[in-house]
Design an enzyme around this catalytic site. Structure first.
Site, mmCIF file in Angstrom:
data_model
loop_
_atom_site.group_PDB
_atom_site.id
_atom_site.type_symbol
_atom_site.label_atom_id
_atom_site.label_comp_id
_atom_site.label_asym_id
_atom_site.label_seq_id
_atom_site.Cartn_x
_atom_site.Cartn_y
_atom_site.Cartn_z
ATOM 1 C CG HIS A 134 -0.291 -0.009 2.540
ATOM 2 N ND1 HIS A 134 0.199 1.129 3.137
ATOM 3 C CD2 HIS A 134 -0.057 -1.026 3.408
ATOM 4 C CE1 HIS A 134 0.705 0.818 4.324
ATOM 5 N NE2 HIS A 134 0.570 -0.480 4.503
ATOM 6 C CB CYS A 150 1.813 -3.512 5.373
ATOM 7 S SG CYS A 150 0.190 -4.139 5.829
#
Length: 175
Positions: A134, A150
């Site tokens: 992301h 992440c």
């Protein structure tokens, strides 16, 4: 955890129109890419090399597009094979239990597009867990060990990658 936000080609087009990827990212580049231990990596595959803090999108002609990324903090890193199982533009974000435990003042959900939303411009969720590739609202974290697992990218780079991959894209994360 990523919550579904606004998605679709019209919204992505609007993002591009306002300049999120109008200027090329200075750190994004095409480089020679040799699979090494990843024999048989197909064109279109994403390879994240945690120790390098780099993400590679394999072109299949002996090159890859290399993007700088932030990866998991020590103790939060992982490796393995997965695939993209969702794509979202400006997703809302619900902090996973571990993040909420460490930061109890976080709200239960942060709306997509909010400056305090850590997901940035777009997110591609990864099958089998709470991880995603992301954007970020903390560009100074790129190139570091900063996340709970992440893969963070500059917003202009995540928009570029988002346009190039689809749901089902294979992802390998190596140490």
């Amino acid at each position: 955890m990523v919550r579904r936000g606004i998605s679709g080609a019209a919204v992505l087009g609007a993002m591009l129109a306002v300049g999120l990827s109008a200027a090329p990212a200075m750190a994004r580049e095409v480089v020679a890419f040799h699979e090494g231990v990843m024999d048989g990596v197909m064109p279109g595959t994403i390879v994240v090399r945690t120790s390098e803090r780099r993400l590679y999108l394999v072109n299949g002609d002996g090159t890859a597009i290399r993007y700088p990324v932030a990866v998991g903090k020590p103790g939060k890193q992982w490796s393995g094979a997965t695939r993209i199982d969702g794509k979202y533009v400006e997703p809302a974000w619900a902090p996973p239990r571990e993040v909420k435990r460490d930061n109890p003042r976080l709200p239960s959900v942060i709306a997509g597009g909010s400056p305090s939303n850590p997901m940035g411009s777009a997110a591609m969720t990864l099958a089998g867990g709470e991880y995603a590739i992301h954007g970020t609202n903390r560009p100074n974290s790129i190139g570091t060990y900063a996340s709970y697992g992440c893969i963070r990218m500059y917003n202009q780079d995540v928009v570029d990658l988002y346009e190039r991959v689809s749901v089902g894209t294979q992802v390998y994360v190596t140490r």
